[in-house]
Design a protein around this motif. Structure first.
Motif, PDB file in Angstrom:
ATOM      1  N   ALA A 414       0.848  -1.347   0.135  1.00 32.70           N
ATOM      2  CA  ALA A 414      -0.084  -0.107  -0.027  1.00 32.70           C
ATOM      3  C   ALA A 414       1.111   1.434  -0.053  1.00 32.70           C
ATOM      4  CB  ALA A 414      -0.927  -0.018   1.208  1.00 32.70           C
ATOM      5  N   HIS A 415       1.884   1.150   0.774  1.00 32.26           N
ATOM      6  CA  HIS A 415       3.138   2.282   0.756  1.00 32.26           C
ATOM      7  C   HIS A 415       4.413   1.556   0.124  1.00 32.26           C
ATOM      8  CE1 HIS A 415       0.518   5.445   2.532  1.00 32.26           C
ATOM      9  NE2 HIS A 415      -0.092   4.422   3.340  1.00 32.26           N
ATOM     10  N   SER A 416       4.652   1.387  -0.984  1.00 35.37           N
ATOM     11  CA  SER A 416       5.727   0.831  -1.523  1.00 35.37           C
ATOM     12  C   SER A 416       6.874   1.482  -0.944  1.00 35.37           C
ATOM     13  CB  SER A 416       5.776   0.816  -3.126  1.00 35.37           C
ATOM     14  OG  SER A 416       4.787  -0.203  -3.498  1.00 35.37           O
ATOM     15  N   ILE A 417       7.939   0.681  -0.477  1.00 31.80           N
ATOM     16  CA  ILE A 417       9.189   1.181   0.166  1.00 31.80           C
ATOM     17  C   ILE A 417      10.481   0.905  -0.662  1.00 31.80           C
ATOM     18  CG2 ILE A 417      10.652   1.498   2.253  1.00 31.80           C
ATOM     19  CD1 ILE A 417       8.097   0.974   3.819  1.00 31.80           C
ATOM     20  N   THR A 418      10.990   1.908  -1.130  1.00 30.16           N
ATOM     21  CA  THR A 418      12.280   1.671  -1.948  1.00 30.16           C
ATOM     22  C   THR A 418      13.398   1.832  -0.809  1.00 30.16           C
ATOM     23  OG1 THR A 418      11.501   2.657  -3.751  1.00 30.16           O
ATOM     24  CG2 THR A 418      14.076   2.527  -3.749  1.00 30.16           C
ATOM     25  N   ASN A 421      21.062   1.607   0.367  1.00 35.61           N
ATOM     26  CA  ASN A 421      22.023   2.214   1.360  1.00 35.61           C
ATOM     27  C   ASN A 421      21.518   2.323   2.635  1.00 35.61           C
ATOM     28  OD1 ASN A 421      24.663   2.875   1.659  1.00 35.61           O
ATOM     29  ND2 ASN A 421      24.119   5.227   0.976  1.00 35.61           N
ATOM     30  N   ASN A 422      20.638   1.595   3.133  1.00 32.45           N
ATOM     31  CA  ASN A 422      20.110   1.687   4.327  1.00 32.45           C
ATOM     32  C   ASN A 422      19.230   2.852   4.626  1.00 32.45           C
ATOM     33  OD1 ASN A 422      21.243  -0.644   6.085  1.00 32.45           O
ATOM     34  ND2 ASN A 422      23.358   0.441   5.832  1.00 32.45           N
ATOM     35  N   LYS A 423      18.475   3.335   3.696  1.00 35.05           N
ATOM     36  CA  LYS A 423      17.589   4.318   3.645  1.00 35.05           C
ATOM     37  C   LYS A 423      16.423   3.766   3.060  1.00 35.05           C
ATOM     38  CE  LYS A 423      16.731   9.096   3.248  1.00 35.05           C
ATOM     39  NZ  LYS A 423      17.362  10.560   3.598  1.00 35.05           N
ATOM     40  N   LEU A 424      15.292   4.215   3.627  1.00 36.58           N
ATOM     41  CA  LEU A 424      13.948   3.735   3.124  1.00 36.58           C
ATOM     42  C   LEU A 424      13.180   5.178   2.661  1.00 36.58           C
ATOM     43  CD1 LEU A 424      12.608   2.419   6.258  1.00 36.58           C
ATOM     44  CD2 LEU A 424      13.924   1.071   4.591  1.00 36.58           C
ATOM     45  N   TYR A 425      12.739   4.740   1.301  1.00 37.18           N
ATOM     46  CA  TYR A 425      12.038   5.795   0.566  1.00 37.18           C
ATOM     47  C   TYR A 425      10.430   5.310   0.528  1.00 37.18           C
ATOM     48  CZ  TYR A 425      16.603   7.346  -0.479  1.00 37.18           C
ATOM     49  OH  TYR A 425      17.940   7.601  -0.624  1.00 37.18           O
ATOM     50  N   ILE A 426       9.407   6.158   1.137  1.00 37.62           N
ATOM     51  CA  ILE A 426       8.246   5.676   1.171  1.00 37.62           C
ATOM     52  C   ILE A 426       7.370   6.459   0.431  1.00 37.62           C
ATOM     53  CG2 ILE A 426       6.257   5.162   3.028  1.00 37.62           C
ATOM     54  CD1 ILE A 426       8.508   5.558   5.364  1.00 37.62           C
ATOM     55  N   ASN A 427       6.637   5.584  -0.318  1.00 39.09           N
ATOM     56  CA  ASN A 427       5.746   6.095  -1.390  1.00 39.09           C
ATOM     57  C   ASN A 427       4.303   6.554  -0.777  1.00 39.09           C
ATOM     58  OD1 ASN A 427       5.343   6.926  -4.152  1.00 39.09           O
ATOM     59  ND2 ASN A 427       3.864   5.188  -4.138  1.00 39.09           N
ATOM     60  N   THR A 428       3.921   7.538  -1.588  1.00 40.76           N
ATOM     61  CA  THR A 428       2.589   8.156  -1.046  1.00 40.76           C
ATOM     62  C   THR A 428       1.388   7.981  -2.127  1.00 40.76           C
ATOM     63  OG1 THR A 428       2.886  10.386  -1.550  1.00 40.76           O
ATOM     64  CG2 THR A 428       3.380   9.661   0.512  1.00 40.76           C
ATOM     65  N   THR A 429       1.641   7.569  -3.108  1.00 36.91           N
ATOM     66  CA  THR A 429       0.590   7.322  -4.153  1.00 36.91           C
ATOM     67  C   THR A 429       0.307   5.863  -4.210  1.00 36.91           C
ATOM     68  OG1 THR A 429       2.373   7.050  -5.928  1.00 36.91           O
ATOM     69  CG2 THR A 429       1.544   9.283  -5.385  1.00 36.91           C
ATOM     70  N   GLY A 430      -0.993   5.725  -4.978  1.00 30.53           N
ATOM     71  CA  GLY A 430      -1.349   4.353  -5.129  1.00 30.53           C
ATOM     72  C   GLY A 430      -2.444   3.853  -4.433  1.00 30.53           C
TER      73      GLY A 430
END
Length: 518
Positions: A414-418, A421-430
């Motif tokens: 539901a919130h795809s996470i990329t 390098n030990n960092k999380l990029y949390i998506n807000t669309t979809g």
């Protein structure tokens, strides 16, 4: 938007007090006043009963400030102290004395489940029992209080976090956390708002600015970042008037097997729609006519085998390769992938059966070029990294996996996470419409098409996940969730690009009014 850890919030709190030369009590007053302002702007004096449940720490102190302001502004307020311990924070005690100076209706002390107040469905609950500092299981009678909140069906506003929610692990029991209708989160949302096991505890959330030191918030490095339009706008690469297709790369999509040529068609079309200058599909012979007929813009190379990929013999020079969609896991396909990876020099995006082969033959992971992008759905991810005890453990395992092989992993959901390098990029669309056959193939094509144009793999992944979700959001306005096809997402990719530069409706109205006035 940065998502701060518990430790960083504590540091922001301490630095704010020091750098702004204020007391911790002053900062609590500011926080409680901002909560009041938020509520007052929406209630406008309405005489709806407001039940404020205060803990005995700083979160409870914030809510005592709120209660005092609501009382002095004439609201119908009932305040309760949830007495789960003998300890009190200093600022809680200060504000406990202050509220007694503005009302004869002193806060009610709750010590067990025998005296819970009656709460009607049209009342409002303000939950400030626990804040981010909770580090032990919730006692049974307080859990019963949370059940009482739920049973009332009243609108529940949680302050900073729903009480009982940890920031770094899943709760011990489903009912040990308040089910918030809305959470007002200080400074930024919390990571727990975006994970499947913990997002369920707040229907909506908003960010409340309580004046933390801005220099600290701007400079501190966070493990997680929330990706919305403002973040991806900085990634967008515009085209010039004299652009030509040769400047936007050549995407190669490798995959397909008998009965699964549609996956390659979707990925190839998505790569083109994302902006790749050229797209070639490498497929078994059985798919040649179908793919050429359904997607005339793509070029096609066929394997010598009729029904599956048996060798990967590339005579073109692609910019990037998207691999695995519909490919199957025949032993000869596995052998072909092994031979290919040992000599491959191109960036890779791997999905579907490409991932399944990697999970069955983990030695192949060492052959992946740096920043290869993997886009697994939950089951594919589990095959790659093993099981996990909760969502936080899953994140830790994915970070370790991505670091070991220097790759990028998209945790689809539901919130795809990329993860890179030990960092999380949390998506807000979809939206739930993406739970349909082929949507993962489309994502593979989009990311491949973006890398083709010169986006580095991390940029392409973060941007691609956003565009994929945004296209689905726009498309559901016409098709709804149930009738959304993966091909609809491709059809609306252009609209997702256009939306990047579209002003919010409120801003458009303001601009229209200014233009009328001039």
């Amino acid at each position: 938007m940065k998502i701060f850890s518990k430790e960083q919030i504590y540091e922001a709190d301490a630095l704010t007090v020091k750098r702004q030369n204020i007391s911790t009590t002053d900062l609590m007053e500011r926080a409680g006043t901002q909560i009041f302002n938020w509520i007052h702007a929406r209630m406008q004096g309405a005489q709806v009963p407001v039940h404020i449940f205060c803990g005995i720490g700083n979160n409870g102190g914030d809510s005592l400030v709120l209660a005092r302001h609501l009382i002095t502004h004439g609201y119908h307020v009932k305040t309760y102290i949830v007495n789960y311990s003998d300890k009190r924070s200093k600022d809680f005690l200060i504000n406990y004395d202050r509220i007694k100076s503005v009302t004869k209706d002193w806060p009610v002390l709750l010590t067990n489940d025998e005296a819970f107040p009656v709460i009607n469905p049209k009342d409002i609950i303000v939950d400030a029992v626990f804040g981010i500092g909770l580090n032990r299981p919730v006692v049974q009678w307080v859990t019963a209080l949370f059940d009482h909140f739920r049973a009332s069906k009243a609108f529940t506003l949680s302050i900073d976090v729903p009480s009982g929610l940890y920031l770094d692990k899943a709760p011990e029991a489903i009912n040990s956390v308040v089910s918030a209708s809305y959470t007002l989160s200080f400074a930024a949302p919390k990571l727990a708002f975006f994970l499947p096991q913990t997002a369920q505890y707040t229907v909506q959330w908003g960010v409340l600015d309580i004046g933390f030191d801005q220099a600290y918030l701007n400079s501190v490095h966070t493990e997680a970042e929330l990706i919305a339009k403002s973040e991806v706008l900085f990634l967008f690469k515009p085209r010039t008037k004299f652009s030509h297709k040769g400047q936007f790369g050549h995407s190669l999509i490798i995959g397909g097997s008998y009965g699964k040529i549609g996956a390659v068609t979707l990925a190839s079309k998505a790569a083109l729609s994302a902006g790749a200058g050229l797209v070639t599909a490498y497929i078994p012979k059985c798919g040649y006519t179908a793919l050429q007929a359904s997607l005339p813009e793509a070029m096609v190379i066929t394997d010598v085998n009729e029904t599956y990929i048996s060798s990967i013999d590339i005579e073109i020079d692609p910019s990037v390769i998207g691999l695995g969609v519909g490919m199957g896991t025949d032993s000869k396909t596995v052998q072909a992938l092994d031979v290919f990876l040992k000599s491959n020099k191109y960036p890779l995006v791997i999905d579907a059966d490409g991932l399944n082969i990697l999970s069955q033959h983990k030695a192949l992971l060492k052959l992946l070029p740096p920043q290869t992008v993997l886009t697994p759905h939950p089951k594919e991810l589990e095959r790659l990294i093993g099981g996990w005890k909760d969502d936080f453990d899953k994140l830790d395992k994915v970070k370790a996996f991505a670091s070991t092989y220097n790759i990028i992993v998209v945790i689809k959901g539901a919130h795809s996470i990329t993860v890179f390098n030990n960092k999380l990029y949390i998506n807000t669309t979809g939206n739930p419409g993406l739970a349909t056959a082929g949507s993962g193939d489309v994502l593979t094509g989009i990311i491949t098409g973006l890398i083709s144009q010169g986006y580095d793999p991390l940029e392409a992944t973060v941007f691609g996940v956003y565009l994929h979700g945004k296209a689905a959001d726009i498309a559901t306005g016409k098709y709804g969730y149930q009738s959304l096809f993966a091909s609809h997402v491709i059809d609306y990719l252009g609209a997702a690009y256009v939306d990047l530069f579209k002003k919010p409706e409120s801003q458009e109205r303001e601009d229209d009014e200014e233009n009328k006035g001039s």
